[in-house]
Enzyme design. Structure first.
Site, PDB file in Angstrom:
ATOM      1  N   ASN A  27       0.843  -1.203   0.000  1.00  0.00           N
ATOM      2  CA  ASN A  27       0.000   0.000   0.000  1.00  0.00           C
ATOM      3  C   ASN A  27       0.870   1.241   0.000  1.00  0.00           C
ATOM      4  OD1 ASN A  27      -2.448   1.588   0.339  1.00  0.00           O
ATOM      5  ND2 ASN A  27      -1.806   1.905   2.460  1.00  0.00           N
ATOM      6  N   HIS A  48       0.719   5.233   1.320  1.00  0.00           N
ATOM      7  CA  HIS A  48      -0.056   6.092   2.226  1.00  0.00           C
ATOM      8  C   HIS A  48       0.548   7.500   2.217  1.00  0.00           C
ATOM      9  CE1 HIS A  48      -2.479   7.225   5.640  1.00  0.00           C
ATOM     10  NE2 HIS A  48      -1.405   7.744   6.194  1.00  0.00           N
TER      11      HIS A  48
HETATM   12  C1  GRF Z   1      -2.443   8.800  -2.916  1.00  0.00           C
HETATM   13  O1  GRF Z   1      -1.882   9.928  -2.285  1.00  0.00           O
HETATM   14  C2  GRF Z   1      -2.604   7.665  -1.942  1.00  0.00           C
HETATM   15  O2  GRF Z   1      -1.590   7.555  -1.015  1.00  0.00           O
HETATM   16  C3  GRF Z   1      -3.896   8.070  -1.270  1.00  0.00           C
HETATM   17  O3  GRF Z   1      -4.709   8.520  -2.326  1.00  0.00           O
HETATM   18  C4  GRF Z   1      -3.876   9.057  -3.346  1.00  0.00           C
HETATM   19  C5  GRF Z   1      -4.223   8.341  -4.621  1.00  0.00           C
HETATM   20  O4  GRF Z   1      -3.849   9.089  -5.722  1.00  0.00           O
HETATM   21  N1  GRF Z   1      -4.448   7.011  -0.494  1.00  0.00           N
HETATM   22  P1  GRF Z   1      -4.043   8.531  -7.201  1.00  0.00           P
HETATM   23  O5  GRF Z   1      -5.429   7.948  -7.304  1.00  0.00           O
HETATM   24  O6  GRF Z   1      -2.978   7.504  -7.448  1.00  0.00           O
HETATM   25  O7  GRF Z   1      -3.878   9.724  -8.097  1.00  0.00           O
END
Ligand code: GRF
Length: 209
Positions: free
Chosen positions: A116, A118
């Site tokens: 994942n 984050h």
């Molecule tokens: C990322 O910052 C991820 O860590 C968070 O949501 C965002 C997703 O961005 N949980 P994307 O959909 O890849 O543009």
């Protein structure tokens, strides 16, 4: 002559704009699956109509959607998601902005190979609002964490982190955009290294060979 290792199979899970997915797609296309060490074999989501799925479709990849509301219980949803992912026989599963906590069945199949990303420096600011929470707290630096998923909320072993300074003028969206620039590079780097080199998880430590 050394035999070249087969590229690892990745399933990527998304819930939103999918720019992390796009960074993976672009890198695999530019580098080649063999040199990068991995290929994306399918993209899954927990909702329809998102740009993340459109990006996968434009790349010619199979997609699937597994919505909580289509299942009687959360456990049934979790089992259905696990089955949908397992159908693509992935070596690694990447949650790239997938905004759902998976359950027991999913982790039984993919624990230790579910990555994942984050948008905060864990263990600070876990949960769905990592960017907002760091800003509200008054932290001066934040960033992103790529980690393996365990049965807690953003508590699994950390693989790599990137640091981003918080500016006085930042709001949540400006800060998140700067974090995502670092996050995309970090995710692409980590997934490639895990795929090419192999790794082991020793307690809380991830050792990439
Ligand atoms: C990322 O910052 C991820 O860590 C968070 O949501 C965002 C997703 O961005 N949980 P994307 O959909 O890849 O543009």
């Amino acid at each position: 002559m050394a035999e070249s290792q087969a590229a690892k199979r990745l399933v990527v899970l998304v819930s939103g704009s999918g720019t992390n997915l796009q960074a993976l797609l672009d890198t695999v296309a530019a580098t080649g699956t063999e040199a990068y060490g991995a290929e994306i074999v399918a993209v899954g989501a927990d909702r329809d109509g998102i740009e993340g799925l459109a990006r996968a479709e434009r790349a010619g990849l199979p997609t699937f959607v597994c919505r909580v509301k289509d299942h009687g219980t959360r456990a049934e949803w979790d089992a259905a998601l696990a089955g949908a992912v397992a159908a693509y026989e992935p070596d690694l599963v990447v949650s790239a902005g997938f905004m759902k906590i998976v359950g027991k069945e999913f982790l039984a199949l993919f624990g230790g190979r579910f990555v994942n990303t984050h948008p905060a420096l864990l263990p600070s600011f876990p949960g769905a609002h990592g960017v907002r929470d760091a800003l509200a707290y008054g932290a001066r630096v934040t960033g992103c964490t790529v980690h393996f998923v365990d049965d807690g909320v953003d508590t699994g072993p950390i693989i790599a982190q990137g640091v981003v300074e918080i500016r006085d003028e930042d709001d949540e969206s400006a800060l998140h955009e700067r974090i995502k620039e670092v996050e995309r590079r970090l995710l692409v780097d980590v997934v490639g290294r895990l795929a090419r080199n192999g790794y082991r998880i020793e307690g809380r430590k991830v050792v990439i060979q």
